[in-house]
Design an enzyme around this catalytic site. Structure first.
Site, PDB file in Angstrom:
ATOM      1  N   GLN A   1      47.730  -6.475  45.263  1.00 17.51           N
ATOM      2  CA  GLN A   1      47.483  -5.709  45.411  1.00 17.51           C
ATOM      3  C   GLN A   1      48.305  -5.130  46.971  1.00 17.51           C
ATOM      4  OE1 GLN A   1      44.060  -4.901  46.437  1.00 17.51           O
ATOM      5  NE2 GLN A   1      44.678  -3.612  47.836  1.00 17.51           N
TER       6      GLN A   1
ATOM      7  N   HIS B   1      50.204  -1.681  45.568  1.00 18.77           N
ATOM      8  CA  HIS B   1      49.187  -0.376  46.318  1.00 18.77           C
ATOM      9  C   HIS B   1      49.930   0.719  47.296  1.00 18.77           C
ATOM     10  CE1 HIS B   1      45.297  -0.101  44.006  1.00 18.77           C
ATOM     11  NE2 HIS B   1      45.507  -1.747  44.504  1.00 18.77           N
TER      12      HIS B   1
ATOM     13  N   GLU C   1      37.973  -5.335  51.614  1.00 17.37           N
ATOM     14  CA  GLU C   1      37.141  -5.156  50.208  1.00 17.37           C
ATOM     15  C   GLU C   1      37.333  -5.497  49.159  1.00 17.37           C
ATOM     16  OE1 GLU C   1      39.191  -0.895  47.896  1.00 17.37           O
ATOM     17  OE2 GLU C   1      40.578  -2.427  49.310  1.00 17.37           O
ATOM     18  N   HIS C   2      38.160  -6.764  48.952  1.00 13.94           N
ATOM     19  CA  HIS C   2      38.474  -7.671  47.614  1.00 13.94           C
ATOM     20  C   HIS C   2      39.099  -9.013  49.090  1.00 13.94           C
ATOM     21  CE1 HIS C   2      40.363  -4.050  46.209  1.00 13.94           C
ATOM     22  NE2 HIS C   2      39.620  -4.038  45.703  1.00 13.94           N
TER      23      HIS C   2
ATOM     24  N   ASP D   1      39.347  -4.690  38.746  1.00 12.01           N
ATOM     25  CA  ASP D   1      39.889  -3.388  38.791  1.00 12.01           C
ATOM     26  C   ASP D   1      39.502  -1.998  36.959  1.00 12.01           C
ATOM     27  OD1 ASP D   1      40.699  -3.083  41.705  1.00 12.01           O
ATOM     28  OD2 ASP D   1      42.688  -3.978  41.012  1.00 12.01           O
TER      29      ASP D   1
ATOM     30  N   HIS E   1      -2.128  15.673  63.950  1.00 10.08           N
ATOM     31  CA  HIS E   1      -2.272  14.877  63.052  1.00 10.08           C
ATOM     32  C   HIS E   1      -3.640  14.002  62.850  1.00 10.08           C
ATOM     33  CE1 HIS E   1       1.869  14.889  63.089  1.00 10.08           C
ATOM     34  NE2 HIS E   1       2.251  14.742  62.313  1.00 10.08           N
TER      35      HIS E   1
END
Length: 780
Positions: free
Chosen positions: A599, A602, A668-669, A702, A761
């Site tokens: 990670q 990135h 996220e993960h 991934d 209505h």
């Protein structure tokens, strides 16, 4: 004869010459002798730097530094005129005064008449009214308006040092601001290269130059540094308490830190968009510091001009502390360990700091993104091609590739790569096909009342695939396959072309062909998002845009989602990628380290957190060593080093505490490297995707396991799911009410409609029930 040029030095020069107005005879240069130590330096500068300039004048602020022989030498070797700021008798002995050439003058000897005469001798006009076309600009060279000058108005301007012109409509002299109060201080008069037009440089006061109350007759000036300077000067006085700008003015340490931070981010920027963005940030904070200390941009420009006059220059090396250190040898683990910080879960403040995500600058980025979107909307393909050339360095004849894509566009792929892509595509297809709802959901809520819900594909989807220097076929298949499974009628890819050859990566083209994409838009950034959201001559307008991207892509997606003209939705908000690993004493240190580093590579803004359950100091040391050793073997080690430097190990006392912390963070993960991990999946409330067990690295998800890697970041896992088949679908509900059903719910409908005051209505039910003879008593 030439005259000194005031704009070259701005107010600093004006102080030297006692606020007298001066003329530019273009092309001309004025050399400030105060910046040069002796006659030799002056001549060296004149001969090397001013060799192509017709008129070179010398301003002497301290005449005692030159003798009369020096003056003669200067005037005989390229200097046309020497000006002093005091009487010549103070510079040259009276008995020698007659020997000094007449071109050596005192500024005080220049009169309004002589100045006007010299000006008129160098200009001409072919107008029958004998007026001179005059462009008026402010001290920042921004055009204010076009006017006309007469011989008399020019003389009055020089005499009064204000803006004086000739009004053709009133046929009289016009002193600017005499009635309106919007006066002008005259800073200089300049002549164009043909000698048939004047430029008045003024300092405008009041509401502005134009009779419409604007600064310029050419409309509102564009935002720039000078407008920002004026805004900051106003904020320094009037900013409300609690505003960020007020905080910067009141906290010098914070301001200095932000300047250093933005300077570092500028040096680390790796794209044209980021360079422009980070430079803008740096200018903002630097200008705030200038305003805070009463320093103007004009003074900065003066210093730039003065430095340009220097003959001798320093070598130019940076200070040692700013130079990169020598490459670290992989055998020296102790010199610069790549380690995570370690904190206790009970330290609330430390934990809060560790899990705080990087600040998103979407609002500020919109100032850059909005013009791009507007340009795409108005110019279509033309703007798209221009932006691809500007940002990606590729000149295209068309902004799209149309299907069927030629086999030669991916023929260079190896069999091994195609097999890997085929395996991944098939696994993702299997998992997403299993999610596909094909049959309607049917529920009878009351006898005679049947409600149903049935799916329909979103017709046109735009899939953004980051590219350029990177190759991301995994994103292409993660978005393309579920769109194909959901049976979207049109799938459009968008990805920037490679700088090397202007083509799309063959892996992406291969996936596009496999999932049935109709087009590949050859563009990235906000321009690609805008093209798909609004459509162009070649790019079809889509109904939904999906896919990750940089901050400009994210900002553009958020913009089009909120623009009713676009009628385009997006998958989810996005931020930097992130991982949270929960590990206990039985976890394999090498596995944990590899998950953290996968990670960290990135980018420097990625979030990497390890939550340790009852981890011993020995286990933590083992993990730290593994992180360091593995990081040194990675090609992106410097990115990893910076990411890990702000990453954290949080020590917890129980699994429950660890999962509570994870749910608050909503990663996220989420990777579970603990005993009996399946047992604890039930404790997960907020996460994009969970990786269960020691042999389930994030990289499997991934690429090839089958789950989707397009996941919510920045804590949005609290509200959003990761990309799935239903992301590419919409669901429509229906209801079918029989007379029996109307009898069962009609009374309730009429009661609620009445209390809401919606008689129409109520009447729609009442009429039906009345005809059926089912209308209850009291409902007439």
């Amino acid at each position: 004869m030439g005259f000194p040029v005031l704009p070259l030095y701005g107010n600093g020069y004006q102080e030297v010459i006692a606020s007298k107005p001066f003329l530019t005879l273009a092309p001309e240069a004025v050399v400030d002798a105060g910046q040069l130590s002796n006659v030799t330096d002056v001549l060296k500068f004149v001969q090397s730097t001013c060799s192509k300039i017709a008129t070179v004048s010398l301003l002497v602020t301290s005449p005692e530094q030159f003798s009369e022989d020096d003056f003669v030498q200067l005037l005989n070797n390229g200097v046309n005129t020497v000006y002093t700021n005091c009487a010549l008798g103070d510079a040259v002995p009276k008995e020698r005064l007659a020997e000094v050439p007449s071109s050596v003058q005192s500024v005080d000897d220049i009169t309004v008449d002589s100045f006007t005469e010299a000006l008129l001798a160098n200009i001409r006009t072919d107008r029958k009214d004998e007026l001179y076309t005059t462009l008026v600009v402010d001290q920042y060279s921004r055009a204010l308006g076009l006017v006309y000058s007469s011989t008399e108005s020019i003389k009055l301007s020089i005499e009064k040092q204000v803006g004086v012109y000739f009004s053709r409509s009133r046929n009289e002299i016009w002193v600017k601001g005499a009635t309106s109060g919007n006066t002008q201080q005259l800073l200089s008069i300049e002549i164009d290269c043909d000698g048939d037009a004047l430029k008045f440089v003024v300092q405008q006061a009041g509401d502005g130059f134009c009779h419409l109350g604007t600064q310029s007759c050419f409309g509102k000036s564009k935002h720039g540094l000078y407008e920002l300077e004026a805004l900051l000067a106003d904020r320094k006085i009037n900013a409300v308490e609690g505003s960020y700008t007020r905080r910067l003015f009141n906290d010098e340490e914070l301001l200095n830190a932000k300047i250093k931070e933005e300077a570092e981010e500028l040096t680390e920027s790796d794209s044209r968009e980021n360079l422009a963005w980070e430079a803008a940030d740096l200018f903002y904070f630097a200008l705030t510091k200038l305003v805070a200390n009463g320093v103007s941009l004009s003074e900065v420009e003066n210093n730039l001009n003065l430095k340009n006059l220097k003959v001798t220059r320093r070598k130019g090396d940076a200070k040692p502390k700013f130079l990169p250190s020598k490459p670290e040898t992989k055998t020296d683990d102790s010199s610069a360990p790549i380690h995570l910080k370690v904190i206790q879960g009970s330290d609330v403040a430390a934990v809060q700091e560790a899990v705080t995500r990087p600040i998103q600058k979407t609002t500020e980025i919109m100032h850059l993104v909005n013009p791009i979107i507007d340009n795409i909307k108005s110019k279509g393909d033309k703007a798209l091609i221009e932006y691809t050339e500007k940002f990606d360095g590729v000149r295209l004849s068309t902004p799209v590739m149309n299907a069927p894509f030629p086999p030669e566009s991916y023929q260079d792929l190896s069999e091994e790569m195609m097999e890997a892509l085929d395996l991944s595509i098939e696994n993702v297809r299997k998992f997403h096909a299993a999610q596909l709802q094909t049959e309607p959901l049917v529920v009878e809520t009351q006898p005679g009342v049947t409600c149903s819900r049935f799916p329909r594909p979103i017709e046109k989807v735009g899939l953004y695939i980051p590219g350029g220097t990177a190759v991301l076929p995994s994103t292409a298949l993660m978005l393309g396959v579920p769109a194909q499974v959901a049976e979207c009628k049109e799938i459009v890819f968008a990805t920037p072309p490679r700088k090397s050859d202007g083509k799309v990566s063959p892996e992406v083209v291969y996936v596009a062909q496999k999932v049935g994409a109709s087009k590949i838009v050859l563009a990235g950034g906000a321009q690609a998002v805008a093209a798909m959201a609004y459509g162009t001559e070649s790019v079809p307008k889509v109904d939904k845009i999906l896919g990750p991207g940089n901050q400009f892509v994210t900002a553009a997606k958020m913009y089009v989602q909120n623009d009713t003209q676009a009628l385009c939705s997006i998958d989810m908000p996005a931020g930097p990628s992130e991982v949270l690993v929960v590990a206990d004493e039985d976890a394999d240190a090498d596995f944990v380290a590899s998950d953290l580093l996968s990670q960290a590579e990135h980018g420097v803004d990625s979030q990497v957190i390890l939550v340790g359950v009852n981890l011993s100091d020995a286990k933590i040391d083992e993990i730290q060593r593994a992180v360091h050793e593995q990081a040194l073997a990675l090609p992106r080690v410097e990115i990893v080093r910076k990411c890990i430097s702000h990453s954290t190990i949080i020590k917890c006392d129980s699994y429950e505490e660890a999962f509570d912390m994870s749910n608050q963070y909503a990663p996220e993960h989420l990777i579970l490297q603990i005993q009996n991990p399946d047992k604890y999946v039930g404790l997960v409330d907020n996460a994009g995707s969970v990786f269960v067990g020691s042999y389930t690295p994030e990289s499997c998800g991934d690429y090839s396991s089958g789950t989707n890697h397009t996941l919510p970041t920045y804590g949005y896992a609290r509200q959003y799911s990761g990309c799935n088949t239903s992301t590419f679908q919409k669901f429509i509900t229906s209801q079918n009410v029989t007379p029996q059903g109307l009898e069962n719910i009609g009374k309730a409908v009429m009661c609620v409609a009445k209390v809401e005051g919606l008689d129409g209505h109520r009447n729609a039910v009442k009429i039906r029930m009345s005809k059926l003879g089912l209308l209850p008593e009291g409902f007439q």
